[in-house]
Design an enzyme around this catalytic site. Structure first.
Site, short mmCIF file in Angstrom:
data_model
loop_
_atom_site.label_atom_id
_atom_site.label_comp_id
_atom_site.label_asym_id
_atom_site.label_seq_id
_atom_site.Cartn_x
_atom_site.Cartn_y
_atom_site.Cartn_z
N GLU A 1 0.76 -1.19 0.08
CA GLU A 1 0.08 0.05 0.01
C GLU A 1 0.95 1.24 -0.13
OE1 GLU A 1 -2.38 0.20 3.59
OE2 GLU A 1 -0.49 0.17 4.80
N LYS B 1 2.92 4.71 0.98
CA LYS B 1 3.24 5.29 2.23
C LYS B 1 2.89 6.57 2.03
CE LYS B 1 7.43 5.81 5.22
NZ LYS B 1 7.34 6.80 5.60
N ASP C 1 2.80 10.60 3.35
CA ASP C 1 3.65 11.56 3.90
C ASP C 1 2.94 12.52 4.59
OD1 ASP C 1 6.21 12.62 4.38
OD2 ASP C 1 6.43 13.60 2.59
N TYR D 1 -3.64 3.05 8.31
CA TYR D 1 -2.77 2.22 7.72
C TYR D 1 -2.54 0.81 8.65
CZ TYR D 1 0.81 4.64 10.69
OH TYR D 1 1.47 5.16 11.84
N LYS E 1 11.25 3.02 -0.41
CA LYS E 1 11.05 4.80 -0.60
C LYS E 1 11.11 5.02 -1.93
CE LYS E 1 11.00 7.42 2.23
NZ LYS E 1 11.66 7.76 3.55
N CYS F 1 26.40 45.19 -2.35
CA CYS F 1 25.23 44.81 -1.68
C CYS F 1 24.00 45.14 -2.56
CB CYS F 1 24.87 45.24 -0.09
SG CYS F 1 23.50 44.99 0.60
N CYS G 1 21.86 47.82 0.08
CA CYS G 1 22.30 49.05 0.48
C CYS G 1 23.46 49.53 -0.53
CB CYS G 1 22.66 48.99 1.96
SG CYS G 1 24.08 48.18 2.21
N CYS H 1 27.75 41.47 3.58
CA CYS H 1 27.38 42.77 3.58
C CYS H 1 27.82 43.21 5.00
CB CYS H 1 26.06 43.33 2.97
SG CYS H 1 25.65 45.06 3.59
N CYS I 1 22.40 48.16 6.89
CA CYS I 1 21.85 47.84 5.70
C CYS I 1 20.24 47.31 6.00
CB CYS I 1 22.37 46.60 5.34
SG CYS I 1 21.63 45.71 3.91
S1 IVH Z 1 3.11 0.94 8.91
C1 IVH Z 1 4.20 -1.38 12.24
N1 IVH Z 1 2.04 2.01 6.74
O1 IVH Z 1 5.54 5.95 7.95
C2 IVH Z 1 4.24 -0.65 11.10
N2 IVH Z 1 3.23 3.32 8.22
O2 IVH Z 1 8.06 5.56 8.49
C3 IVH Z 1 4.17 0.79 11.63
N3 IVH Z 1 3.35 5.88 7.36
O3 IVH Z 1 5.15 6.07 11.63
C4 IVH Z 1 3.84 1.91 10.22
N4 IVH Z 1 2.13 5.36 5.46
O4 IVH Z 1 3.45 7.36 10.24
C5 IVH Z 1 2.73 2.21 8.03
N5 IVH Z 1 1.02 2.75 4.87
C6 IVH Z 1 1.80 2.98 6.08
C7 IVH Z 1 2.24 4.33 6.07
C8 IVH Z 1 3.09 4.51 7.33
C9 IVH Z 1 2.53 6.30 6.20
C10 IVH Z 1 4.28 6.45 8.26
C11 IVH Z 1 3.71 6.05 9.52
C12 IVH Z 1 5.12 5.59 10.45
C13 IVH Z 1 5.92 5.90 9.26
C14 IVH Z 1 7.25 5.29 9.21
#
Ligand code: IVH
Length: 650
Positions: free
Chosen positions: A108, A110, A112, A217, A304, A398, A401, A414, A419
């Protein structure tokens, strides 16, 4: 409206909201929703005893807090190990393969954002806690209730923790920043900071306005019997949570790679920022067997995505003058979207860097944006030059100034103390968060006050009058009074904020705190020997402080008079304990960050040192302890585990 009709109306509103916020598939218009909402509101005004806790009106209602209270997570919130390429995935799969057989993987996105733990009992949302250090976080329940994709009720009775990420969609992020820019407020660097900042607002009304989204998640403490993760998550989605835009089961390396490549190429098209793909073992039984290291589960990994690169054109190089007089070049590029954020400026660091990369105005350049860092120019595509691009010529005066610049290679300065850029930036810094934290006194307002001649230095801030502000464009009574109150609200600030706000070169937040702890408000009378004796403060910092005090003593005294900063509380005598007065070294990874343990030990009266020597009394080690452990063993230092350390304290 009868009570029955009211109950029905609440149900209908919740259904409308579910389709709108969770399924992204509205089944009514705003007008219909609003009309019914107002009927519900009117009924509740006269029938307080009948108000349902899952009524949409109950989402906002909390009063602003003074501060958040800490709350322990019923079960630990873990972090994830990161991997970056196919080889690392291969290795991770081999490792998991050795631990358990016949497993599949749930993949799934990740997200941000900021992680959040929701605790439900008897189907009701009881508490929402930020991640914190994974063991203890902050109670942000009032704020969580304002997030429409967090159900207030779920149709599951047992106690359960639902974990997820709070995010801001990319388009919403842009809108917030446009509004903030118009209001003269500082901009959020990226959607993640915006989400985290909005979740941690003391006033839930502000959180409510930010359109945050909760994406589940995982599940913490629970009594579910379902043996597969993907089916457990489907249950969670069916309780009214938002499902990920993409989720898939995969059996092995090839399948995972394919899903990863697809998700990576689709990432720009998603509403939310993604920074990778999470791969989790799907069989709960196998997860339990594999367990955890001190920090992360062995059954999950974050694969990542690479930082995003874009090609654009360098339109100009402009110069910025900071509060210390440092002149830095900034690239202005043809606006381009990277991960939902329009990039128009990029960092060039310094003039040497421009020479080294032979960056010329008009060049096609590759810019890179990763996570929360400012985009930077990584490379010039010199093959695309058409001859009109000329080498960049360093400035000699600068840009603000016009006084002559001092060129020290990497640093160009500067030297004019008056300034206007230096002065304005010093005032902005003075008011900023890690300094006096004066709400509402952002970049734009300081610039206006300065250009209108109302302030020439930080002292002048305290003489501003309501009449002066009201005469400025866009300053109404309320805004002006609020600003004046905020400025005077800085009086009685903590002593370290006062030191930090002075903007002494090389003395930042950490050093200010150390100085304040060591000398309190007498930091101006400290001599060099006493200053360098402080842990973490070296010769250069001490010289900078002494020179600053020599030149600015009068102004500092005047400011001190106005602000009356609070001296730090005198240290209370700590109770007897095995670590009091001992020298302790920490190594390896622990259940919480070493910083947290360091503070804990220091509070117990220990001195926590960075390196092992004969003077070390204890070495406390965690997983993967390395050379420090070996050295401590050689020297005969007592080595104890984190667990043992905790046992000694009870
Ligand atoms: S699982 C036991 N799944 O990423 C597993 N984390 O870098 C714990 N995060 O603290 C995390 N998407 O805040 C999981 N699909 C996802 C996620 C996810 C974002 C964040 C989460 C975690 C951090 C770790």
């Amino acid at each position: 409206m009868t009570v029955e009709a009211y109950k029905k109306a609440v149900q209908t509103l919740n259904r409308y909201a579910h389709y709108y916020y969770v399924l992204d598939d509205p089944i009514t218009t705003d007008e219909v929703y609003d009309t019914l909402y107002h009927k519900v509101l009117a009924f509740e005004a006269t029938h307080e005893e009948a108000i349902l806790s899952n009524s949409p009106t109950q989402r906002v209602g909390g009063v602003p807090l003074d501060k958040f209270t800490k709350a322990a997570h019923p079960s630990r919130m873990w972090s994830l190990e990161d991997i970056f390429n196919a080889q690392e995935l291969q290795k991770w799969l081999q490792k998991t393969g050795k631990l358990v057989d016949n497993i599949s993987f749930y993949c799934e996105p990740k997200y941000d954002g900021a992680s959040l733990n929701l605790i439900y009992e008897k189907g009701v949302l009881l508490q929402a806690i930020t991640r914190g250090d994974g063991v203890v976080g902050e109670d942000v329940t009032q704020n969580a209730k304002t997030i429409q994709s967090i159900p207030l009720h779920i149709e599951y009775e047992e106690k359960i923790e639902i974990r997820g990420e709070v995010v801001i969609f990319k388009d919403e992020f842009e809108k917030i920043n446009v509004t903030r820019s118009k209001a003269g407020e500082s901009l959020f660097a990226n959607p993640r900071n915006a989400a985290a900042g909005s979740l941690r607002q003391l006033d839930p009304q502000i959180t409510a306005k930010r359109n945050l989204v909760f994406l589940p998640y995982g599940i913490g403490e629970n009594t579910l019997e379902e043996p597969l993760l993907n089916r457990r998550m489907e249950m969670v989605y069916s309780w009214g949570f938002r499902a990920p835009p993409r989720r898939e089961l995969a059996e092995g390396f090839e399948a995972i790679e394919t899903i990863y490549e697809q998700m990576k190429s689709e990432r720009e098209g998603y509403d939310m920022m993604l920074d990778g793909m999470v791969i989790k073992v799907n069989q709960i039984e196998a997860q339990l067997e594999m367990g955890y290291t001190v920090k992360v589960p062995r059954w999950a990994v974050a694969y990542k995505f690479p930082a995003v690169e874009k090609i654009t054109t360098l339109k100009d190089i402009v110069l910025q003058v900071g509060r210390s007089g440092a002149v830095t070049p900034v690239a202005i590029v043809e606006p381009t979207q990277i991960e939902g954020v329009v990039v128009e400026r990029a960092s060039l660091h310094n003039f040497d860097e421009i020479d080294r990369k032979d960056i010329r105005i008009g060049d096609k350049v590759i810019i890179l944006r990763s996570g929360d860092v400012i985009p930077k120019i990584v490379k010039v595509i010199s093959q695309e030059r058409d001859g009109s691009q000329q080498p960049y010529v360093r400035p000699t005066s600068c840009p603000v100034c016009e006084s002559e610049l001092l060129d020290e290679g990497a640093l160009t300065k500067c030297q004019n103390l008056t300034c206007s850029a230096r002065v304005v930036n010093a005032i902005i810094y003075f008011a900023s968060k890690p300094c006096l934290n004066i709400d509402g006194l952002g970049d734009k307002i300081v610039e206006t006050l300065y250009s209108e001649g109302l302030i020439k230095n930080v002292l002048d801030l305290f003489g501003l009058t309501l009449e002066q502000l009201l005469a400025l464009e866009g300053f109404k009574e309320r805004k002006s009074q609020k600003l004046i109150d905020a400025i005077h609200g800085a009086k009685g600030c903590e002593c370290w904020r006062f030191i930090n706000a002075l903007g002494i070169e090389h003395i930042g937040e950490v050093a200010s705190k150390s100085l304040c702890n060591a000398f309190g408000l007498d930091f101006m009378s400290a001599d060099k020997e006493a200053i360098v004796a402080i842990d973490g403060i070296g010769e250069e910092m001490a010289n900078s402080l002494l020179e600053f005090v020599r030149v600015n003593r009068e102004v500092v005294l005047e400011l001190q008079e106005i602000l009356s900063p609070k001296a730090p509380a005198p240290k209370v005598e700590v109770a007897e304990n095995p670590f009091k007065g001992k020298v302790v070294v920490l190594t390896g990874s622990m259940s919480v960050s070493r910083g947290v343990i360091k503070v804990m030990l220091e509070d117990l009266g220990a001195k926590v040192s960075g390196s092992v020597s004969k003077k070390t009394d204890y070495l406390v080690y965690g997983e993967d302890a390395g050379s420090k452990y070996d050295k401590a063993m050689d020297l005969g230092v007592t080595c104890i585990t984190e667990e043992k350390m905790r046992e000694m304290l009870v």
